[in-house]
Design a protein around this motif. Structure first.
Motif, short mmCIF file in Angstrom:
data_model
loop_
_atom_site.label_atom_id
_atom_site.label_comp_id
_atom_site.label_asym_id
_atom_site.label_seq_id
_atom_site.Cartn_x
_atom_site.Cartn_y
_atom_site.Cartn_z
N PRO A 183 0.82 -1.22 0.00
CA PRO A 183 0.00 0.00 0.00
C PRO A 183 0.86 1.28 0.00
CG PRO A 183 -0.79 -1.52 1.67
CD PRO A 183 0.50 -2.07 1.15
N GLU A 184 2.00 1.23 0.67
CA GLU A 184 2.89 2.40 0.67
C GLU A 184 3.49 2.63 -0.71
OE1 GLU A 184 5.54 3.17 3.93
OE2 GLU A 184 4.51 1.66 5.14
N ALA A 185 3.82 1.54 -1.41
CA ALA A 185 4.36 1.66 -2.77
C ALA A 185 3.30 2.26 -3.70
CB ALA A 185 4.84 0.31 -3.28
N LEU A 186 2.06 1.83 -3.55
CA LEU A 186 0.98 2.39 -4.37
C LEU A 186 0.73 3.85 -4.03
CD1 LEU A 186 -1.50 -0.63 -4.36
CD2 LEU A 186 -0.08 0.17 -6.27
N ALA A 187 0.82 4.20 -2.74
CA ALA A 187 0.65 5.60 -2.33
C ALA A 187 1.79 6.45 -2.90
CB ALA A 187 0.59 5.72 -0.81
N PHE A 188 3.01 5.89 -2.89
CA PHE A 188 4.14 6.59 -3.48
C PHE A 188 3.88 6.84 -4.96
CE2 PHE A 188 7.97 6.50 -6.02
CZ PHE A 188 8.71 7.52 -5.46
N GLU A 189 3.39 5.82 -5.65
CA GLU A 189 3.10 5.97 -7.08
C GLU A 189 2.09 7.09 -7.32
OE1 GLU A 189 1.10 3.49 -10.78
OE2 GLU A 189 1.96 2.36 -9.13
N GLU A 190 1.06 7.14 -6.48
CA GLU A 190 0.06 8.20 -6.62
C GLU A 190 0.69 9.58 -6.43
OE1 GLU A 190 -3.56 7.75 -4.37
OE2 GLU A 190 -3.66 5.61 -4.86
N ARG A 191 1.56 9.72 -5.42
CA ARG A 191 2.25 11.00 -5.19
C ARG A 191 3.17 11.32 -6.36
NH1 ARG A 191 3.19 8.68 -0.31
NH2 ARG A 191 5.43 8.60 -0.62
N PHE A 192 3.84 10.31 -6.88
CA PHE A 192 4.80 10.51 -7.96
C PHE A 192 4.12 11.04 -9.21
CE2 PHE A 192 7.35 8.73 -11.52
CZ PHE A 192 8.52 9.44 -11.29
N VAL A 193 3.00 10.47 -9.58
CA VAL A 193 2.32 10.88 -10.81
C VAL A 193 1.33 12.02 -10.59
CG1 VAL A 193 2.62 8.63 -11.92
CG2 VAL A 193 0.50 9.12 -10.66
N SER A 194 1.24 12.52 -9.36
CA SER A 194 0.26 13.57 -9.05
C SER A 194 0.52 14.87 -9.81
CB SER A 194 0.22 13.84 -7.55
OG SER A 194 1.43 14.45 -7.11
N VAL A 195 1.71 15.02 -10.38
CA VAL A 195 2.00 16.23 -11.18
C VAL A 195 1.33 16.15 -12.55
CG1 VAL A 195 4.18 16.68 -10.00
CG2 VAL A 195 4.17 15.32 -12.10
N LEU A 196 0.76 15.00 -12.88
CA LEU A 196 0.07 14.79 -14.15
C LEU A 196 -1.44 14.79 -13.91
CD1 LEU A 196 2.20 11.79 -15.47
CD2 LEU A 196 2.53 14.22 -15.98
N THR A 197 -2.19 15.21 -14.92
CA THR A 197 -3.65 15.10 -14.82
C THR A 197 -4.02 13.61 -14.89
OG1 THR A 197 -4.02 15.15 -17.22
CG2 THR A 197 -3.91 17.30 -16.07
N HIS A 198 -5.27 13.31 -14.54
CA HIS A 198 -5.72 11.91 -14.61
C HIS A 198 -5.61 11.38 -16.04
CE1 HIS A 198 -6.82 11.46 -10.47
NE2 HIS A 198 -7.47 12.60 -10.51
N GLU A 199 -5.94 12.22 -17.01
CA GLU A 199 -5.84 11.80 -18.41
C GLU A 199 -4.38 11.54 -18.79
OE1 GLU A 199 -6.61 10.42 -22.00
OE2 GLU A 199 -8.12 10.81 -20.49
N GLU A 200 -3.48 12.41 -18.35
CA GLU A 200 -2.05 12.21 -18.62
C GLU A 200 -1.54 10.93 -17.95
OE1 GLU A 200 -0.39 16.79 -19.14
OE2 GLU A 200 -0.70 15.98 -17.12
N GLN A 201 -2.03 10.65 -16.74
CA GLN A 201 -1.63 9.42 -16.04
C GLN A 201 -2.07 8.19 -16.83
OE1 GLN A 201 -2.81 9.43 -11.87
NE2 GLN A 201 -2.34 11.62 -11.73
N ARG A 202 -3.30 8.20 -17.32
CA ARG A 202 -3.79 7.06 -18.12
C ARG A 202 -2.99 6.93 -19.41
NH1 ARG A 202 -8.69 8.74 -15.93
NH2 ARG A 202 -9.14 10.15 -17.64
N LEU A 203 -2.70 8.05 -20.05
CA LEU A 203 -1.92 8.03 -21.28
C LEU A 203 -0.51 7.52 -21.01
CD1 LEU A 203 -1.60 8.63 -24.30
CD2 LEU A 203 -1.08 11.01 -23.68
N LEU A 204 0.12 8.00 -19.95
CA LEU A 204 1.46 7.55 -19.60
C LEU A 204 1.49 6.04 -19.36
CD1 LEU A 204 4.43 8.10 -18.90
CD2 LEU A 204 3.68 8.54 -16.55
N ALA A 205 0.54 5.53 -18.60
CA ALA A 205 0.47 4.09 -18.35
C ALA A 205 0.34 3.31 -19.65
CB ALA A 205 -0.68 3.76 -17.40
N SER A 206 -0.51 3.79 -20.54
CA SER A 206 -0.71 3.14 -21.83
C SER A 206 0.57 3.18 -22.67
CB SER A 206 -1.85 3.81 -22.58
OG SER A 206 -1.97 3.29 -23.88
#
Length: 144
Positions: free
Chosen positions: A101-124
């Motif tokens: 859960p901490e690793a997932l929370a870190f990931e959320e903080r890490f990508v928080s500089v991106l919009t949700h759409e940018e996060q989905r695009l980056l993952a893709s």
């Protein structure tokens, strides 16, 4: 681009490593082994190396360290007697369940500089580029 991706991967990996190194004394390769076994229950060292794109000697050292600490156990592979299956012990599973859960929370903080759409695009894009890179280097060759 490979250089820039490597820098980004190293920076993000080192930032996350502070969490599991401080709390549980795990190295980056050891955490990757624990995370893989936490996700897949059991795997061979070869599977872990391929999954994490790590050199087999790096995985071997991490496995030996984790085994000495009682965090993973080996059992025979009935399908291939040349290999052993690795799995988390109860203590190893506890560490994984505390850290995931901490690793997932870190990931959320890490990508928080991106919009949700940018996060989905980056993952893709990462998925597409990773699949393509695996086709370009099908043997899974990893730098030593």
């Amino acid at each position: 681009m490979p250089y820039r991706l490597n820098v980004l991967a190293s920076l993000s990996s080192n930032a996350l490593a502070q969490i599991y190194a401080e709390r549980f004394g795990l190295s980056i390769p050891a955490w990757r082994v624990v995370a893989t076994l936490g996700q897949y229950e059991y795997r061979t060292a070869r599977d872990i190396a391929a999954h994490g794109v790590m050199h087999k000697s790096t995985v071997s050292r991490a496995v030996a360290s984790l085994e000495r600490r009682g965090l993973i156990a080996r059992r025979p592979n009935k399908d291939d007697r040349r290999e052993e299956l690795l799995e988390l012990t109860a203590e190893g599973r506890d560490i994984y369940e505390a850290l995931a859960p901490e690793a997932l929370a870190f990931e959320e903080r890490f990508v928080s500089v991106l919009t949700h759409e940018e996060q989905r695009l980056l993952a893709s894009l990462i998925d597409r580029l990773s699949g393509h890179a695996r086709q370009l280097a099908p043997d899974g060759e990893v730098e030593g």
